[in-house]
Motif scaffolding. Structure first.
Motif, PDB file in Angstrom:
ATOM      1  N   ARG B 150       0.827  -1.217   0.000  1.00 29.94           N
ATOM      2  CA  ARG B 150       0.000   0.000   0.000  1.00 29.94           C
ATOM      3  C   ARG B 150       0.850   1.252   0.000  1.00 29.94           C
ATOM      4  NH1 ARG B 150      -5.009  -1.893   3.844  1.00 29.94           N
ATOM      5  NH2 ARG B 150      -5.641  -3.514   2.407  1.00 29.94           N
ATOM      6  N   LYS B 151       1.937   1.213   0.757  1.00 32.19           N
ATOM      7  CA  LYS B 151       2.820   2.392   0.793  1.00 32.19           C
ATOM      8  C   LYS B 151       3.419   2.662  -0.579  1.00 32.19           C
ATOM      9  CE  LYS B 151       4.450   2.744   5.537  1.00 32.19           C
ATOM     10  NZ  LYS B 151       5.548   2.400   6.448  1.00 32.19           N
ATOM     11  N   GLY B 152       3.749   1.582  -1.276  1.00 28.65           N
ATOM     12  CA  GLY B 152       4.399   1.755  -2.576  1.00 28.65           C
ATOM     13  C   GLY B 152       3.429   1.777  -3.735  1.00 28.65           C
ATOM     14  N   ASN B 153       2.141   1.958  -3.459  1.00 29.65           N
ATOM     15  CA  ASN B 153       1.105   1.968  -4.511  1.00 29.65           C
ATOM     16  C   ASN B 153       1.132   0.684  -5.345  1.00 29.65           C
ATOM     17  OD1 ASN B 153      -0.416   4.175  -4.101  1.00 29.65           O
ATOM     18  ND2 ASN B 153       0.854   5.531  -5.360  1.00 29.65           N
ATOM     19  N   ALA B 154       1.538  -0.397  -4.744  1.00 32.58           N
ATOM     20  CA  ALA B 154       1.600  -1.656  -5.480  1.00 32.58           C
ATOM     21  C   ALA B 154       0.375  -2.499  -5.133  1.00 32.58           C
ATOM     22  CB  ALA B 154       2.870  -2.415  -5.112  1.00 32.58           C
ATOM     23  N   SER B 155       0.066  -3.410  -5.996  1.00 31.11           N
ATOM     24  CA  SER B 155      -1.006  -4.354  -5.665  1.00 31.11           C
ATOM     25  C   SER B 155      -0.372  -5.699  -5.299  1.00 31.11           C
ATOM     26  CB  SER B 155      -1.984  -4.509  -6.823  1.00 31.11           C
ATOM     27  OG  SER B 155      -1.298  -4.628  -8.019  1.00 31.11           O
ATOM     28  N   LEU B 156      -1.047  -6.394  -4.409  1.00 31.13           N
ATOM     29  CA  LEU B 156      -0.497  -7.636  -3.869  1.00 31.13           C
ATOM     30  C   LEU B 156      -1.468  -8.774  -4.163  1.00 31.13           C
ATOM     31  CD1 LEU B 156       1.493  -9.174  -1.941  1.00 31.13           C
ATOM     32  CD2 LEU B 156       0.031  -8.438  -0.065  1.00 31.13           C
ATOM     33  N   VAL B 157      -0.937  -9.878  -4.669  1.00 28.23           N
ATOM     34  CA  VAL B 157      -1.750 -11.079  -4.918  1.00 28.23           C
ATOM     35  C   VAL B 157      -1.136 -12.223  -4.119  1.00 28.23           C
ATOM     36  CG1 VAL B 157      -2.578 -12.716  -6.635  1.00 28.23           C
ATOM     37  CG2 VAL B 157      -2.417 -10.317  -7.221  1.00 28.23           C
ATOM     38  N   VAL B 158      -1.952 -12.868  -3.297  1.00 23.24           N
ATOM     39  CA  VAL B 158      -1.468 -13.973  -2.467  1.00 23.24           C
ATOM     40  C   VAL B 158      -2.355 -15.178  -2.735  1.00 23.24           C
ATOM     41  CG1 VAL B 158      -1.049 -14.770  -0.116  1.00 23.24           C
ATOM     42  CG2 VAL B 158      -0.749 -12.374  -0.665  1.00 23.24           C
ATOM     43  N   ARG B 159      -1.715 -16.331  -2.936  1.00 24.81           N
ATOM     44  CA  ARG B 159      -2.516 -17.543  -3.144  1.00 24.81           C
ATOM     45  C   ARG B 159      -2.480 -18.412  -1.891  1.00 24.81           C
ATOM     46  NH1 ARG B 159      -1.901 -22.525  -7.229  1.00 24.81           N
ATOM     47  NH2 ARG B 159       0.302 -22.326  -6.718  1.00 24.81           N
ATOM     48  N   HIS B 160      -3.649 -18.938  -1.573  1.00 22.26           N
ATOM     49  CA  HIS B 160      -3.778 -19.813  -0.402  1.00 22.26           C
ATOM     50  C   HIS B 160      -4.537 -21.074  -0.826  1.00 22.26           C
ATOM     51  CE1 HIS B 160      -4.401 -20.957   3.769  1.00 22.26           C
ATOM     52  NE2 HIS B 160      -5.683 -21.118   3.514  1.00 22.26           N
ATOM     53  N   HIS B 161      -4.026 -22.245  -0.401  1.00 24.28           N
ATOM     54  CA  HIS B 161      -4.710 -23.501  -0.728  1.00 24.28           C
ATOM     55  C   HIS B 161      -5.734 -23.808   0.358  1.00 24.28           C
ATOM     56  CE1 HIS B 161      -1.717 -23.962  -3.725  1.00 24.28           C
ATOM     57  NE2 HIS B 161      -0.759 -24.318  -2.917  1.00 24.28           N
ATOM     58  N   VAL B 162      -6.945 -24.091  -0.056  1.00 29.28           N
ATOM     59  CA  VAL B 162      -7.981 -24.494   0.895  1.00 29.28           C
ATOM     60  C   VAL B 162      -8.030 -26.019   0.902  1.00 29.28           C
ATOM     61  CG1 VAL B 162     -10.442 -24.417   1.398  1.00 29.28           C
ATOM     62  CG2 VAL B 162      -9.303 -22.411   0.498  1.00 29.28           C
ATOM     63  N   ILE B 163      -7.796 -26.606   2.058  1.00 32.33           N
ATOM     64  CA  ILE B 163      -7.859 -28.074   2.113  1.00 32.33           C
ATOM     65  C   ILE B 163      -9.056 -28.562   2.921  1.00 32.33           C
ATOM     66  CG2 ILE B 163      -5.427 -28.563   1.698  1.00 32.33           C
ATOM     67  CD1 ILE B 163      -5.092 -28.765   4.728  1.00 32.33           C
ATOM     68  N   THR B 164      -9.569 -27.706   3.776  1.00 32.32           N
ATOM     69  CA  THR B 164     -10.794 -28.066   4.514  1.00 32.32           C
ATOM     70  C   THR B 164     -11.821 -26.951   4.290  1.00 32.32           C
ATOM     71  OG1 THR B 164      -9.772 -27.064   6.448  1.00 32.32           O
ATOM     72  CG2 THR B 164      -9.672 -29.455   6.304  1.00 32.32           C
ATOM     73  N   PRO B 165     -12.589 -27.051   3.213  1.00 32.03           N
ATOM     74  CA  PRO B 165     -13.507 -25.951   2.862  1.00 32.03           C
ATOM     75  C   PRO B 165     -14.556 -25.672   3.947  1.00 32.03           C
ATOM     76  CG  PRO B 165     -13.344 -27.544   1.082  1.00 32.03           C
ATOM     77  CD  PRO B 165     -12.666 -28.156   2.256  1.00 32.03           C
ATOM     78  N   ASP B 166     -14.895 -26.680   4.714  1.00 32.52           N
ATOM     79  CA  ASP B 166     -15.950 -26.479   5.714  1.00 32.52           C
ATOM     80  C   ASP B 166     -15.447 -25.759   6.959  1.00 32.52           C
ATOM     81  OD1 ASP B 166     -17.569 -27.833   3.992  1.00 32.52           O
ATOM     82  OD2 ASP B 166     -17.129 -29.787   4.886  1.00 32.52           O
ATOM     83  N   THR B 167     -14.165 -25.935   7.276  1.00 35.04           N
ATOM     84  CA  THR B 167     -13.613 -25.298   8.467  1.00 35.04           C
ATOM     85  C   THR B 167     -12.388 -24.473   8.079  1.00 35.04           C
ATOM     86  OG1 THR B 167     -12.349 -27.308   8.820  1.00 35.04           O
ATOM     87  CG2 THR B 167     -14.354 -27.057  10.127  1.00 35.04           C
ATOM     88  N   PRO B 168     -12.565 -23.178   7.808  1.00 36.85           N
ATOM     89  CA  PRO B 168     -11.429 -22.348   7.397  1.00 36.85           C
ATOM     90  C   PRO B 168     -10.377 -22.251   8.497  1.00 36.85           C
ATOM     91  CG  PRO B 168     -13.394 -21.023   7.731  1.00 36.85           C
ATOM     92  CD  PRO B 168     -13.818 -22.436   7.830  1.00 36.85           C
TER      93      PRO B 168
END
Lengths: 461, 243
Positions: B150-168
């Protein structure tokens, strides 16, 4: 001058290595065989170099993952590829591998008895003689698995026979030529055994790269067993993750890891454990054998377990080559036929001479492994209704028979008292039924399915 | 024919999390994001934090999308930073890898001109947690990374694997609080298919203040089918297999 220019295809230099070829999806992807043609098909032609595969076999009563690992090692030795086997008893493990039947010095464990294949061949010959209709002659024969390798593909995938054992001479020659190396699981200082093993593997790969970039296959059977010490899920993830990094670093190598059976279940690693394993490996396949559940082997008598595919390798493309080229999975076929159906259910079976993966079908009769071309031992109810049957052929339905007889008798004995007629009809019917029963006695006794005990039941007073 | 993602999604100062499952990996979205970032902006910069994807795969797929990564790396417009060293982390502790990483990123941001559109792409955060990094440390790292973006006016993309969709899990819940948009890639509930690989939904996150991109709820999720180099998007129920 034409404004159109032919686009130059930039081909990556593919150094011809024994037992490798380009993947059908991408020229940059070099694949090698696992030793099992049907598993190669599931992986999209073979296991790509620079990729890791994990074979999970959660059933503790069988060792199908080790069998697949032995195929993988035997294929490496047959192609004279560089093969690294990890484990304290690696040498013994390699000496138990299968081998090609025609090779000189291969040791057949049994001899003289006709195998499953011969029987299957005879059965198929018999089936070929049966003509159903001329219009179906051009149709492709129904197959549940892929063909065995022929002579033209022999240098990619050998034909192994489970009744033949690898000759000692092959192992000693490979050891002398440093084609095969055994890496023991050692414990030194604070370093974990998995780090020590991976460092040794990295050293060998580094050394090989300097000399000749052979296609190298790494096999880790029984990963996580007692010789690896106390390991926690983080160790397993770290090992697989670092192994994959190593393969990316040395892209002429590929690996197969078979974790011990207790590591192959969610109970050990917590919820989503299998998915975690699939995320940190390129190919992840579960062979869930029926050993622990007799009811499943009763339902599927001609198979030994189900195959579940979690992840497929795709080193240079977004879509795994398996989705496009696997005949067994049939995902792309379903897309092109606009049916939108999913992939095939897959199962495996281990016959006397080979292990095969095939599509799972229920038999026509609902799961009974009965050969349908032999003369039927019983007659269908259709034949009972025909008029010229002899009494010995009149089979099952006594009631139907009695009613037909009663019809005949009733026409003869018109005018008698109704009650008398009824008793006589009944007596005729009973005597006919007795005759039929007597005629049926010498026939084959009906199989008893239910469990019966001669001892009186607990509540049988 | 539907398109995805919407054009303004990755404008400056956005934190986008991408969640996927093993039957529907979201690699294709990351590759597309990188390719379209360089195609849309002439003087774009990008920093890729590598955890799972290899550089050779980034190269192979980008070359099919006619993006020359080698030239971009040479011109310093694109940088690949390795997030993991070759030593297994001690369980539940942190090492200095990521703090030095943040420092080097800060340095780069200082060097960059403010008007250059910058993208920071973290290809996998879940594997770091699975291999033994403490969740609290990862949460701190993600917070620092988002502030830096945010400070550098950049956008951030983070990937996360969901392995238990029912219980985040804890990390997923934190990421949901942090993000301005959440892209959810799911497999079909009916299993694998050759005609449809999965479906994508787009939600607004709680940190979203002013940006208004049209979201895609799950009922109207965009479906996709993968090819070798890209993905084909279509509205639900309009695939080739359906029509």
């Amino acid at each position: 001058m034409s404004s159109f220019k032919r686009k130059a295809v930039s081909k990556q230099p593919h150094i011809a290595q024994p037992g490798t070829r380009s993947s059908p999806s991408s020229a940059a992807t070099i694949i090698t065989s696992t030793g099992i043609p049907s598993l190669d098909d599931i992986l999209g032609g073979g296991l790509p170099l620079s990729c890791s595969s994990v074979i999970l076999a959660p059933d503790v009563h069988s060792a199908y993952a080790e069998l697949v690992a032995k195929y993988y090692i035997a294929q490496g030795l047959a192609l004279k590829q560089r093969t690294l086997v990890v484990g304290d008893s690696a040498q013994e493990f390699v000496s138990e591998c299968m081998w090609t039947p025609g090779a000189s010095g291969s040791v057949p464990s049994t001899s003289g008895t006709p195998g499953d294949e011969e029987e299957e061949g005879k059965a198929s010959d018999h089936d070929n003689k049966v003509k159903i209709a001329w219009r179906y002659e051009q149709m492709k024969k129904f197959q549940t698995t892929v063909d065995s390798p022929n002579s033209s593909t022999e240098e990619f995938c050998s034909t192994f026979d489970l009744t033949c054992r690898i000759p000692e001479q092959v192992i000693s020659e490979a050891s002398a030529a440093q084609t095969v190396s055994f890496i023991p699981v050692s414990h030194q200082g604070d370093a974990s055994p998995s780090d020590i093993v991976l460092n040794q593997v990295a050293d060998i790969l580094q050394k090989d790269r300097r000399s000749t970039p052979w296609a190298t296959r790494i096999c880790v059977p029984l990963f996580g067993s007692a010789e690896w010490g106390d390991i926690v899920p983080q160790n397993v993830i770290w090992f697989l993750y670092r192994l994959r990094r190593l393969l990316r670093q040395y892209p002429h190598s590929c690996a197969m890891v078979c974790p011990a059976s207790h590591l192959c279940e969610d109970q050990w690693g917590g919820p989503g454990w299998i998915q975690k394993l699939a995320w940190v490996s390129d190919a992840c396949i579960t062979l869930s054998a029926f050993g622990g559940d007799p009811s499943l082997s009763a339902i599927f008598p001609s198979h030994h377990g189900m195959v579940h595919i979690h992840a497929q390798p795709a080193p240079h493309t977004l879509l795994p080559p398996s989705d496009r080229f696997s005949a067994l999975r049939g995902v792309f076929a379903s897309a092109s036929s606009a049916g939108g159906v999913g992939e095939n259910n897959l199962a495996f079976k281990c016959m006397r001479k080979r292990l095969i993966f095939e599509t799972l079908h229920l038999d026509v009769e609902g799961g009974v492994g009965e050969r349908r071309t032999t003369p039927a031992s019983t007659f269908s109810p259709m034949e009972v209704g025909s008029s010229n049957n002899t009494p010995t052929e009149q089979l099952p339905s006594v009631d139907a028979d009695a009613s037909r007889l009663s019809g005949d008798v009733a026409t003869v004995e018109v005018g008698l008292e109704e009650s008398m007629a009824q008793t006589r009809i009944a007596s005729h019917a009973v005597s006919q039924a007795d005759e039929i029963a007597a005629a049926r006695k010498p026939g084959k006794a009906k199989k008893k399915v239910a469990f019966r005990s001669d001892a009186p039941d607990l509540y049988d007073f | 024919m539907a398109t995805f993602p919407p054009p303004d999604l990755l404008s400056s100062r956005q934190v986008v999390i991408v969640t996927d499952q093993i039957l529907s990996p979201a690699n294709f979205l990351l590759h597309r994001t990188l390719a379209s970032h360089f195609k849309d902006h002439k003087d774009a910069r990008c920093i890729v934090l590598l955890v799972s994807e290899s550089i050779s795969r980034w190269n192979a797929i980008a070359s099919r999308a006619t993006v020359n990564l080698a030239a971009l790396i040479e011109s310093q417009a694109l940088r690949f930073l390795d997030m993991v060293k070759d030593i297994q982390p001690h369980l539940g502790t942190d090492d200095s890898t990521r703090s030095t990483l943040i420092r080097s990123l800060l340095q780069e941001q200082g060097d960059a001109q403010a008007d250059q559109p910058t993208l920071i792409l973290l290809d996998d955060i879940s594997t770091l947690e699975w291999m033994g990094y403490a969740t609290n440390e990862l949460v701190k790292f993600l917070r620092a990374l988002s502030i830096l973006a945010r400070k550098g006016n950049a956008s951030l993309v983070v990937r996360h694997h969901v392995i238990t969709p029912d219980t985040p899990d804890v990390l997923f819940r934190f990421l949901l609080q942090l993000c301005t948009y959440h892209i959810d890639v799911r497999p079909l509930s009916s299993g694998r298919s050759g005609a449809v690989n999965g479906e994508i939904s787009l939600y607004r996150g709680p940190s979203n203040g002013t940006a208004h991109v049209k979201t895609t709820p799950r009922q109207r999720a965009v479906q996709y089918r993968l090819t070798d180099a890209t993905a084909v998007y279509f509205e639900k129920g309009t695939g080739q297999a359906v029509l």
